[in-house]
Design a protein around this motif. Sequence first.
Motif, PDB file in Angstrom:
ATOM      1  N   LEU A  72      -6.620  -0.688  -2.394  1.00 17.17           N
ATOM      2  CA  LEU A  72      -5.877  -1.406  -3.635  1.00 17.17           C
ATOM      3  C   LEU A  72      -4.375  -0.617  -3.640  1.00 17.17           C
ATOM      4  N   HIS A  73      -3.560  -1.699  -3.639  1.00 18.88           N
ATOM      5  CA  HIS A  73      -2.174  -0.986  -3.728  1.00 18.88           C
ATOM      6  C   HIS A  73      -1.818  -0.514  -4.951  1.00 18.88           C
ATOM      7  N   PRO A  74      -0.940   0.440  -5.038  1.00 20.39           N
ATOM      8  CA  PRO A  74      -0.459   1.015  -6.361  1.00 20.39           C
ATOM      9  C   PRO A  74       0.195  -0.060  -7.272  1.00 20.39           C
ATOM     10  N   LEU A 125       0.822  -1.234   0.043  1.00 22.93           N
ATOM     11  CA  LEU A 125       0.172   0.143   0.018  1.00 22.93           C
ATOM     12  C   LEU A 125       0.980   1.130  -0.122  1.00 22.93           C
ATOM     13  N   GLU A 126       1.980   1.241   0.539  1.00 23.60           N
ATOM     14  CA  GLU A 126       2.944   2.490   0.612  1.00 23.60           C
ATOM     15  C   GLU A 126       3.474   2.563  -0.570  1.00 23.60           C
ATOM     16  N   GLY A 127       3.401   1.577  -1.506  1.00 26.54           N
ATOM     17  CA  GLY A 127       4.311   1.679  -2.753  1.00 26.54           C
ATOM     18  C   GLY A 127       5.436   1.621  -2.692  1.00 26.54           C
ATOM     19  N   ASN A 165       0.988   4.689  -8.961  1.00 22.33           N
ATOM     20  CA  ASN A 165       1.902   5.240  -8.047  1.00 22.33           C
ATOM     21  C   ASN A 165       1.357   5.460  -6.628  1.00 22.33           C
ATOM     22  N   VAL A 166       0.050   5.551  -6.551  1.00 20.17           N
ATOM     23  CA  VAL A 166      -0.568   6.089  -5.034  1.00 20.17           C
ATOM     24  C   VAL A 166      -1.700   4.885  -4.811  1.00 20.17           C
ATOM     25  N   LYS A 167      -1.886   4.484  -3.744  1.00 15.69           N
ATOM     26  CA  LYS A 167      -3.077   3.575  -3.413  1.00 15.69           C
ATOM     27  C   LYS A 167      -4.425   4.273  -3.483  1.00 15.69           C
ATOM     28  N   LYS A 168      -5.301   3.258  -3.724  1.00 18.19           N
ATOM     29  CA  LYS A 168      -6.869   3.872  -3.686  1.00 18.19           C
ATOM     30  C   LYS A 168      -7.729   3.256  -2.939  1.00 18.19           C
TER      31      LYS A 168
END
Length: 480
Positions: free
Chosen positions: A429-431, A93-95, A449-452
């Motif tokens: 959702l992870h990026p 999740l942190e990418g 690039n960024v979680k949603k």
Amino acid sequence: MTTIATCSFRLISTSKQSRNNGASMHQYNGLRAIETAFYPSGSISTSASKCRAIKAISAPKRETDPKKRVVITGMGVVSVFGNDVDTFYDKLLEGQSGITLIDKFDASTFTVRFAGQIHNFSSDGYIDRKTDRRLDDCWRFCLVAGKKALLHANLGQEILETMDRTRIGVLVGSGIGGMTTFSNGVEALIQKGFKKITPFFIPYSITNMGSALLAIDTGLMGPNYSISTACATANYCFYAAANHIRRGEADIMVVGGTEAAVNPTGVGGFIACRALSQRNDEPHKASRPWDQDRDGFVIGEGAGVLIMESLDHASKRGANIIAEYLGGAITCDAHHMTDPRKDGLGVSSCIAKCLEDAGVSPEEVNYVNCHATSTLAGDLAELNAIKKIFKNTSEMKMNGTKSMIGHGLGAAGGLEAIACIKAITTGWLHPTINQDNLEPQVDIDTVPNVKKQHEVNVAISNSFGFGGHNSVVAFTPFNP
């Protein structure tokens, strides 16, 4: 029952646009081809000069029998982010990228010097020290992930000993098996002669040994074997394990994939295939699915294991149900050893069959965990297949777990199934990282690039392997 027409025509161009939200594909019959459109209702339409009427059964509805409904009651992981499922998903999740320079061996002369390598792995508390020293990492990862999954499902050894263990099976596959053991054995043979080959050479090389060792350690006597279909392995295992439960051959299956090919033979072999990214100066940016600047996949390793259980059995023992497995499918491209079909036909047919087995329509699916290895041909072939099946993708999201952990080969589907299930349970959702310059035809949200935040209705997870092996599985939130 519905009546449909089936017909033949000569194949002279690519598939026609399907109608009524159907997925179009060619079915080959000798040198001729049949163009078939699959509709959500399960009916089939074809067009040609000669037709005949046949009967087809409508797509089945979702399974309701608690003895045949398959639920997930435990998860276990060994990954570049450690051996805890929550930590694994938090890092995704942190990418955060888990791709680093290789230090397992001297890779300084290799044209690829990075991987999704696991550092500081410990099996303390899961494998006795004497056995641990002898084991190939492939089986160490399997044993730790498998035992952690059992514990997560409240199936520790004391509880297992009170159960009918002939009704609990193990099916953990590997694409390659004990590659380090095999490489060391061959090296000993060449340099010192056959008498210097370890007696564990064969047992710790063969791909079935993960399932076997896990069963030996836990006393599980149900169905036990491995499947090896390259990078599609884990999903093949989920599909087969669920069918054992649905046929009444097991109440519980410990199932997933394991791999440990970050070694000179594994890395060198994939370099020879010209499959790997060579972004040595920026390893963390090397895995970049659907990005125009991608140049190959990043080899990874690890293990992902699920506890699959009949709803009836899980309910009776008061298990914590995490999610539900709806169905799956397996197909073959029948095209090329390493290259996917450009039209995505084998993949689109696999997705269609998975939805049929799951008893869901394309409109119900709103998340795809993609195979998305970051190869030039594979990423777009998968995209084309997804677009064939899902005509309205405005509410759909897809992502690529491999952008952060690399390609775990036979373990990939296991790791990604856990990512799917965590997406279901967390609502996040992870990026897909390294999304800087997307291919223009990518018009589905890749969670760049960024979680949603996203409420998952039905998720599918895709895995494909060398040889043209395709596998797709579907998960959903559990509703009694």
